[in-house]
Design an enzyme around this catalytic site. Sequence first.
Site, PDB file in Angstrom:
ATOM      1  N   GLY A 182       0.796  -1.201  -0.069  1.00 54.90           N
ATOM      2  CA  GLY A 182      -0.026  -0.010  -0.010  1.00 54.90           C
ATOM      3  C   GLY A 182       0.824   1.241  -0.016  1.00 54.90           C
ATOM      4  CG  ASN A 183       2.912   2.535   3.236  1.00 52.60           C
ATOM      5  OD1 ASN A 183       2.168   3.284   3.108  1.00 52.60           O
ATOM      6  ND2 ASN A 183       3.602   1.471   4.169  1.00 52.60           N
ATOM      7  CE  LYS A 192       1.612  -6.072  -0.048  1.00 53.31           C
ATOM      8  NZ  LYS A 192       2.216  -5.740   1.033  1.00 53.31           N
ATOM      9  CE  LYS A 231       6.444  -5.197   2.258  1.00 52.94           C
ATOM     10  NZ  LYS A 231       5.329  -4.916   3.253  1.00 52.94           N
ATOM     11  CE  LYS A 235      -1.533  -3.875   7.251  1.00 52.47           C
ATOM     12  NZ  LYS A 235      -0.218  -4.287   6.269  1.00 52.47           N
TER      13      LYS A 235
END
Length: 304
Positions: A9-10, A208, A266, A122
């Site tokens: 998103g970033n 995500k 991640k 989050k």
Amino acid sequence: MRVVIALGGNALLKRGEPMTAEVQRLNVRKAAPALATVATDHELVLSHGNGPQVGLLALQAAAYTDVDPYPLDVLGAQTEGMIGYVLEQELRNVLPSSEEFATIMTMVEVDPDDPAFANPTKFVGPIYTEGVAQKLAEEKGWPFRRDGESWRRVVPSPAPRHIFQIDPIRQLLDRDVVVICAGGGGVPTMFTRGDRPLLTGVEAVIDKDLASELLAREVEADLFVMATDVDGVYTGWGTPDQALLGKVTPAELEGLDLPAGSMGPKVAAAAHFVESGGPRAAIGSLEQIEQVIAGSAGTQVVPS
């Protein structure tokens, strides 16, 4: 090669940029040519983050006090349509008209007893000063945590267990369709308890990267890429001794002290994909996506 790319998103809305629709579209437009090259050379599945976007929608919803604010699962579904729409449109503008696309509203099951509900990590929404964050926490009851030098709202991020639309996603891939799905980690849903369990939404945001890892395994991807706004995983981040990790194994990633709400998921997702039989996972910059896929940039996670 079948490639799953999870867009942060970033990466779509860079830190500190105005959270406008036009800024996000311009960022997607810049990324579209490189993503189009991937779609031309490989079978492509795109997922995307939604932390900044869902946080903004929550602020907008809370500003209208005549009705109760929409819950996070509904806002997450809105971002799937909003971001998927822009991604698909900008990719269509740079790919041949014969290329087929499908944006899938994706529901993902979570466990109602997931411990994440008691420990929100989050990040969602814009960045704030400490004073503004404290004021919002008092007014709205939202928890906040430090994110670098700023503060951001945090929400529960339960682990994904099942992708409800996985069969249609597989069928589309088998027809060489570029699929955009599992946006924002998918819409968090769970079954109610009782004699007749019902599917219902959950006030949370699924990470995500973890949802995309599950997606990559279930579509049997050859490569799972997490594209973000940094060029890979660093040890000693923010210190004079920081160093980029190049090619590593899951075992070498164990024990790294990484933030729970950003790079930590991640690394966990990349390691789990490879440990579960995936050939390769990578973490790198969206601007270097072609090199990341080729294995010449980013952090490349490979079997031991």
